[in-house]
Design a protein around this motif. Structure first.
Motif, PDB file in Angstrom:
ATOM      1  N   TRP A   4      57.054 -70.017 -40.249  1.00  0.00           N
ATOM      2  CA  TRP A   4      55.978 -71.097 -40.249  1.00  0.00           C
ATOM      3  C   TRP A   4      56.065 -72.314 -41.199  1.00  0.00           C
ATOM      4  O   TRP A   4      55.833 -71.731 -42.471  1.00  0.00           O
ATOM      5  CB  TRP A   4      54.505 -70.656 -39.883  1.00  0.00           C
ATOM      6  CG  TRP A   4      54.421 -69.659 -38.943  1.00  0.00           C
ATOM      7  CD1 TRP A   4      54.517 -68.274 -38.786  1.00  0.00           C
ATOM      8  CD2 TRP A   4      54.039 -70.035 -37.513  1.00  0.00           C
ATOM      9  NE1 TRP A   4      54.533 -67.811 -37.736  1.00  0.00           N
ATOM     10  CE2 TRP A   4      54.231 -68.826 -36.792  1.00  0.00           C
ATOM     11  CE3 TRP A   4      53.930 -71.363 -36.859  1.00  0.00           C
ATOM     12  CZ2 TRP A   4      54.074 -68.943 -35.368  1.00  0.00           C
ATOM     13  CZ3 TRP A   4      53.796 -71.335 -35.500  1.00  0.00           C
ATOM     14  CH2 TRP A   4      53.647 -70.129 -34.820  1.00  0.00           C
ATOM     15  N   ARG A  38      49.432 -63.265 -38.458  1.00  0.00           N
ATOM     16  CA  ARG A  38      50.827 -63.661 -38.743  1.00  0.00           C
ATOM     17  C   ARG A  38      51.807 -62.912 -39.817  1.00  0.00           C
ATOM     18  O   ARG A  38      52.724 -62.301 -39.766  1.00  0.00           O
ATOM     19  CB  ARG A  38      51.200 -64.938 -38.794  1.00  0.00           C
ATOM     20  CG  ARG A  38      50.875 -65.896 -37.468  1.00  0.00           C
ATOM     21  CD  ARG A  38      50.987 -67.424 -37.575  1.00  0.00           C
ATOM     22  NE  ARG A  38      50.946 -67.887 -36.318  1.00  0.00           N
ATOM     23  CZ  ARG A  38      50.754 -69.151 -36.220  1.00  0.00           C
ATOM     24  NH1 ARG A  38      50.538 -70.076 -36.999  1.00  0.00           N
ATOM     25  NH2 ARG A  38      50.471 -69.565 -34.830  1.00  0.00           N
ATOM     26  N   TRP A 153      53.155 -75.132 -38.076  1.00  0.00           N
ATOM     27  CA  TRP A 153      51.879 -74.751 -37.768  1.00  0.00           C
ATOM     28  C   TRP A 153      50.872 -75.782 -38.361  1.00  0.00           C
ATOM     29  O   TRP A 153      50.721 -76.332 -39.470  1.00  0.00           O
ATOM     30  CB  TRP A 153      51.295 -73.621 -38.623  1.00  0.00           C
ATOM     31  CG  TRP A 153      50.029 -73.130 -38.386  1.00  0.00           C
ATOM     32  CD1 TRP A 153      49.249 -73.279 -37.374  1.00  0.00           C
ATOM     33  CD2 TRP A 153      49.667 -71.854 -39.411  1.00  0.00           C
ATOM     34  NE1 TRP A 153      47.966 -72.491 -37.586  1.00  0.00           N
ATOM     35  CE2 TRP A 153      48.280 -71.559 -38.595  1.00  0.00           C
ATOM     36  CE3 TRP A 153      49.771 -71.051 -40.247  1.00  0.00           C
ATOM     37  CZ2 TRP A 153      47.292 -70.667 -39.030  1.00  0.00           C
ATOM     38  CZ3 TRP A 153      48.979 -69.949 -40.642  1.00  0.00           C
ATOM     39  CH2 TRP A 153      47.781 -69.952 -40.134  1.00  0.00           C
ATOM     40  N   SER A 160      51.989 -81.501 -33.108  1.00  0.00           N
ATOM     41  CA  SER A 160      52.069 -80.354 -32.276  1.00  0.00           C
ATOM     42  C   SER A 160      53.004 -80.541 -31.230  1.00  0.00           C
ATOM     43  O   SER A 160      53.727 -79.557 -30.849  1.00  0.00           O
ATOM     44  CB  SER A 160      50.909 -79.936 -31.640  1.00  0.00           C
ATOM     45  OG  SER A 160      50.249 -80.759 -30.869  1.00  0.00           O
TER      46      SER A 160
END
Length: 163
Positions: A4, A38, A153, A160
């Motif tokens: 990420w 995560r 992220w 996004s």
């Protein structure tokens, strides 16, 4: 396992940076929970250069000296974790060179040029966001990790779409 790239909109909550992350806010609570999930699943976190610069600037803008110093100390601790390879943080040694700028102007993997994205105004992709996309794409090319496993992220709606 996923990797990420942490956007500033998320990093401000991880630090947390006063004024950019409010105590008790749903975003801050959700990020803390998701980060734990995560990490527990073996995912890795990368702080892109843009998030480091922008978060550092946000910290410097905190009006109260004591709160500014606390945020700076927490941020420095996170940066030391990255430097030392402390799980879940992974260092990406981004190359700031002609290829990076060429990818930036070309729009990286977005399918359109940065000029066209920037021309969309608030719904487009700013320079910091494009830098993050380029860094992520170059990381995939260098490591051979599939693009589907290397995500951005972010809480930013515009970014996004390319995460």
């Amino acid at each position: 396992m996923n990797v990420w790239f942490i956007d500033t909109s998320v990093l401000d909550h991880i630090v947390p940076v006063p004024g950019w992350s409010k105590a008790g806010s749903p975003d801050r609570q959700d990020i803390a929970l998701l980060m734990g999930e995560r990490v527990d699943s073996g995912d890795s976190m990368i702080l892109p250069i843009t998030a480091v610069i922008e978060t550092g600037n946000h910290i410097c803008q905190v009006p109260e000296g004591g709160r500014r110093r606390s945020a700076a100390m927490r941020f420095a601790e996170i940066l030391r974790w990255v430097i030392n390879g402390r799980s879940p943080w992974v260092l990406d040694e981004v190359q700031w060179d002609r290829a990076f700028l060429r990818d930036f102007v070309a729009g990286a993997g977005t399918g359109t040029t940065w000029v066209d994205l920037a021309s969309q105004g608030k719904n487009g992709l700013g320079g910091g966001d494009m830098t993050l996309v380029v860094e992520r794409d170059q990381y995939c090319a260098r490591t051979g990790i599939l693009r589907e496993r290397v995500r951005i992220w972010t809480l930013d709606r515009g970014l996004s779409a390319y995460a």
